[in-house]
Scaffold this motif. Structure first.
Motif, PDB file in Angstrom:
ATOM      1  N   VAL A  40      23.431 -14.636 167.131  1.00 23.95           N
ATOM      2  CA  VAL A  40      23.748 -14.129 168.490  1.00 23.95           C
ATOM      3  C   VAL A  40      25.041 -13.646 168.331  1.00 23.95           C
ATOM      4  CG1 VAL A  40      23.653 -14.306 170.830  1.00 23.95           C
ATOM      5  CG2 VAL A  40      21.968 -15.597 169.679  1.00 23.95           C
ATOM      6  N   HIS A  41      25.289 -12.420 168.515  1.00 21.55           N
ATOM      7  CA  HIS A  41      26.497 -11.665 168.228  1.00 21.55           C
ATOM      8  C   HIS A  41      27.061 -11.278 169.781  1.00 21.55           C
ATOM      9  CE1 HIS A  41      25.850 -10.811 163.929  1.00 21.55           C
ATOM     10  NE2 HIS A  41      24.608 -10.951 164.430  1.00 21.55           N
ATOM     11  N   HIS A  42      28.345 -11.603 169.887  1.00 16.71           N
ATOM     12  CA  HIS A  42      29.045 -11.259 171.104  1.00 16.71           C
ATOM     13  C   HIS A  42      28.549 -12.001 172.335  1.00 16.71           C
ATOM     14  CE1 HIS A  42      31.184  -8.544 168.277  1.00 16.71           C
ATOM     15  NE2 HIS A  42      30.010  -8.061 168.309  1.00 16.71           N
ATOM     16  N   GLY A 151      22.809  -3.495 192.162  1.00 12.78           N
ATOM     17  CA  GLY A 151      24.011  -3.605 191.722  1.00 12.78           C
ATOM     18  C   GLY A 151      24.475  -4.445 190.627  1.00 12.78           C
ATOM     19  N   ALA A 152      23.433  -4.861 189.762  1.00  9.71           N
ATOM     20  CA  ALA A 152      23.630  -5.808 188.836  1.00  9.71           C
ATOM     21  C   ALA A 152      23.915  -4.894 187.715  1.00  9.71           C
ATOM     22  CB  ALA A 152      22.248  -6.513 188.574  1.00  9.71           C
ATOM     23  N   PRO A 153      24.928  -5.267 186.747  1.00  6.55           N
ATOM     24  CA  PRO A 153      24.933  -4.577 185.523  1.00  6.55           C
ATOM     25  C   PRO A 153      23.906  -4.727 184.548  1.00  6.55           C
ATOM     26  CG  PRO A 153      26.225  -6.748 185.325  1.00  6.55           C
ATOM     27  CD  PRO A 153      25.536  -6.679 186.908  1.00  6.55           C
ATOM     28  N   VAL A 154      23.774  -3.605 183.797  1.00  5.17           N
ATOM     29  CA  VAL A 154      22.645  -3.439 182.662  1.00  5.17           C
ATOM     30  C   VAL A 154      23.493  -3.719 181.320  1.00  5.17           C
ATOM     31  CG1 VAL A 154      20.601  -2.072 181.895  1.00  5.17           C
ATOM     32  CG2 VAL A 154      21.621  -1.851 184.166  1.00  5.17           C
ATOM     33  N   LEU A 155      22.654  -4.893 180.772  1.00  3.32           N
ATOM     34  CA  LEU A 155      23.106  -5.303 179.521  1.00  3.32           C
ATOM     35  C   LEU A 155      22.558  -4.975 178.296  1.00  3.32           C
ATOM     36  CD1 LEU A 155      25.658  -7.079 178.450  1.00  3.32           C
ATOM     37  CD2 LEU A 155      24.091  -8.968 178.489  1.00  3.32           C
ATOM     38  N   PRO A 156      22.885  -3.827 177.389  1.00  2.69           N
ATOM     39  CA  PRO A 156      21.907  -3.634 176.365  1.00  2.69           C
ATOM     40  C   PRO A 156      22.168  -4.785 175.331  1.00  2.69           C
ATOM     41  CG  PRO A 156      23.565  -2.035 176.766  1.00  2.69           C
ATOM     42  CD  PRO A 156      24.067  -3.265 177.748  1.00  2.69           C
ATOM     43  N   ARG A 178      16.187 -14.136 158.647  1.00  3.27           N
ATOM     44  CA  ARG A 178      17.405 -14.029 159.771  1.00  3.27           C
ATOM     45  C   ARG A 178      17.160 -13.033 160.894  1.00  3.27           C
ATOM     46  NH1 ARG A 178      23.256 -13.642 158.609  1.00  3.27           N
ATOM     47  NH2 ARG A 178      24.187 -12.498 160.367  1.00  3.27           N
ATOM     48  N   ILE A 179      17.613 -13.525 161.906  1.00  8.06           N
ATOM     49  CA  ILE A 179      17.392 -12.903 163.147  1.00  8.06           C
ATOM     50  C   ILE A 179      18.767 -12.398 163.686  1.00  8.06           C
ATOM     51  CG2 ILE A 179      16.289 -12.714 165.394  1.00  8.06           C
ATOM     52  CD1 ILE A 179      14.203 -12.914 163.257  1.00  8.06           C
ATOM     53  N   ASP A 180      18.900 -11.105 163.940  1.00  6.40           N
ATOM     54  CA  ASP A 180      20.207 -10.808 164.691  1.00  6.40           C
ATOM     55  C   ASP A 180      19.948 -10.306 165.973  1.00  6.40           C
ATOM     56  OD1 ASP A 180      22.496 -10.943 162.219  1.00  6.40           O
ATOM     57  OD2 ASP A 180      20.993 -10.104 161.498  1.00  6.40           O
ATOM     58  N   ILE A 181      20.661 -10.603 166.733  1.00  4.06           N
ATOM     59  CA  ILE A 181      20.562 -10.352 168.307  1.00  4.06           C
ATOM     60  C   ILE A 181      21.884 -10.118 168.809  1.00  4.06           C
ATOM     61  CG2 ILE A 181      19.964 -11.206 170.772  1.00  4.06           C
ATOM     62  CD1 ILE A 181      18.269 -13.246 169.337  1.00  4.06           C
ATOM     63  N   VAL A 182      22.351  -8.838 168.978  1.00  4.12           N
ATOM     64  CA  VAL A 182      23.551  -8.113 169.209  1.00  4.12           C
ATOM     65  C   VAL A 182      23.635  -7.652 170.567  1.00  4.12           C
ATOM     66  CG1 VAL A 182      25.469  -6.534 168.642  1.00  4.12           C
ATOM     67  CG2 VAL A 182      23.558  -7.324 166.872  1.00  4.12           C
ATOM     68  N   ILE A 183      24.397  -8.362 171.450  1.00  5.34           N
ATOM     69  CA  ILE A 183      24.651  -8.070 172.870  1.00  5.34           C
ATOM     70  C   ILE A 183      25.850  -7.057 172.718  1.00  5.34           C
ATOM     71  CG2 ILE A 183      25.409  -8.936 175.012  1.00  5.34           C
ATOM     72  CD1 ILE A 183      24.528 -11.752 173.955  1.00  5.34           C
ATOM     73  N   GLY A 184      25.360  -5.856 173.733  1.00  7.67           N
ATOM     74  CA  GLY A 184      26.318  -4.727 173.842  1.00  7.67           C
ATOM     75  C   GLY A 184      27.257  -5.071 175.103  1.00  7.67           C
ATOM     76  N   ASP A 210      22.029   6.488 176.734  1.00  6.35           N
ATOM     77  CA  ASP A 210      23.228   7.024 175.491  1.00  6.35           C
ATOM     78  C   ASP A 210      23.776   5.623 175.124  1.00  6.35           C
ATOM     79  OD1 ASP A 210      22.816   9.527 175.735  1.00  6.35           O
ATOM     80  OD2 ASP A 210      24.046   9.833 177.316  1.00  6.35           O
ATOM     81  N   GLN A 211      24.152   4.775 176.173  1.00  9.26           N
ATOM     82  CA  GLN A 211      24.906   3.428 175.940  1.00  9.26           C
ATOM     83  C   GLN A 211      23.930   2.507 174.856  1.00  9.26           C
ATOM     84  OE1 GLN A 211      27.488   2.023 178.480  1.00  9.26           O
ATOM     85  NE2 GLN A 211      27.559   0.173 177.963  1.00  9.26           N
ATOM     86  N   MET A 212      22.674   2.454 175.030  1.00 11.48           N
ATOM     87  CA  MET A 212      21.491   1.629 174.365  1.00 11.48           C
ATOM     88  C   MET A 212      21.758   2.190 172.862  1.00 11.48           C
ATOM     89  SD  MET A 212      18.744   0.104 176.645  1.00 11.48           S
ATOM     90  CE  MET A 212      18.253  -0.820 175.414  1.00 11.48           C
TER      91      MET A 212
END
Length: 250
Positions: A40-42, A151-156, A178-184, A210-212
């Motif tokens: 799990v990244h970031h 008003g909740a943030p959206v987290l990619p 290997r499983i990679d889960i990258v939090i934006g 665009d952000q995703m």
């Protein structure tokens, strides 16, 4: 954060079951990490408290349970109605997932998600609307709508390795994969009060898209991974018609 009495109201719907999701998250992580090589990244990008809309790309069956249990906080994800059959239906209800009819307006699923967010917890959405290549070529308005209402943030979040190239949508990765889960980076969306026009939700959805897409590109570059590509012929899932990408002529 909005209140349960704001429109659409959420004071008259029940919060999904949480004891197994919250109390059992550690066990879910333990089992998955014994079976897979999970990275799990970031995790520091995941807000430590307050409501969060988690928006993930969707390549395979495992994305849903991994979203629910492997992120820094437990997630109540919108889960397609077709999954609720037999023992799996019992399990999904007990771990607090939210039934969603993707092909018809589903007020109960919307208000239940709002209940979770207004109580300060996390809701998961797969904006592509169905499993596929994970390249975000289709995109729906639900995640941005929930962020605008509460008003909740959206987290990619980008899931990589949850389906191998050429495998079917219902497959799971082999043992020790290997499983990679990258939090934006979270996307804050301005709260828009009732009534909210479709144009407001569309504009916010295009920003999120665009952000995703940027987060997906960054995740692929950081991990050196590739997406699995399209599903095999004959394994294409039907997709809800309200695709925001039509606003871009895609």
């Amino acid at each position: 954060m909005t209140s349960h009495r704001d429109l659409p109201r959420s004071d008259d719907v029940r919060h999904p079951a949480r004891w197994l999701l919250y109390g059992g998250a550690w066990f879910g992580r333990f089992v998955v990490r014994r079976y897979y090589d999970v990275h799990v990244h970031h995790p520091e990008r995941f807000p430590s408290s307050g409501p969060v809309v988690v928006a993930g790309n969707h390549v395979g069956f495992a994305d849903g349970p991994f979203m629910a249990f492997l992120l820094p906080r437990p997630v109540h994800a919108w889960t397609k109605l077709e999954m609720y059959k037999g023992p799996l239906a019992w399990f999904l209800d007990r771990v607090g997932q939210i039934r969603l009819d993707r092909f018809h307006t589903d007020p109960l699923a919307i208000r239940t998600a709002l209940r979770v967010l207004r109580d300060g917890h996390c809701v998961g959405v797969f904006p592509e609307g169905t499993r596929g290549s994970g390249e975000l070529d289709t995109f729906h308005r639900g995640a941005a709508y929930l962020g605008m209402v509460t008003g909740a943030p959206v987290l990619p979040v980008t899931f990589l390795g949850t389906r191998l190239p050429g495998e079917r949508s219902g497959s799971i990765p082999p043992r020790r994969a290997r499983i990679d889960i990258v939090i934006g980076n979270p996307l804050p969306l301005q709260t828009v009060e009732w009534p909210r026009g479709k144009q407001h939700v569309t504009a916010a959805s295009l920003r999120l898209h665009d952000q995703m897409r940027a987060g997906l590109a960054a995740a692929l570059a950081e991990t050196g991974r590739t997406l699995p590509g399209p599903l095999p012929a004959g394994d294409i899932e039907p997709d809800p018609a309200d695709d925001v990408m039509k606003e871009r002529g895609a």
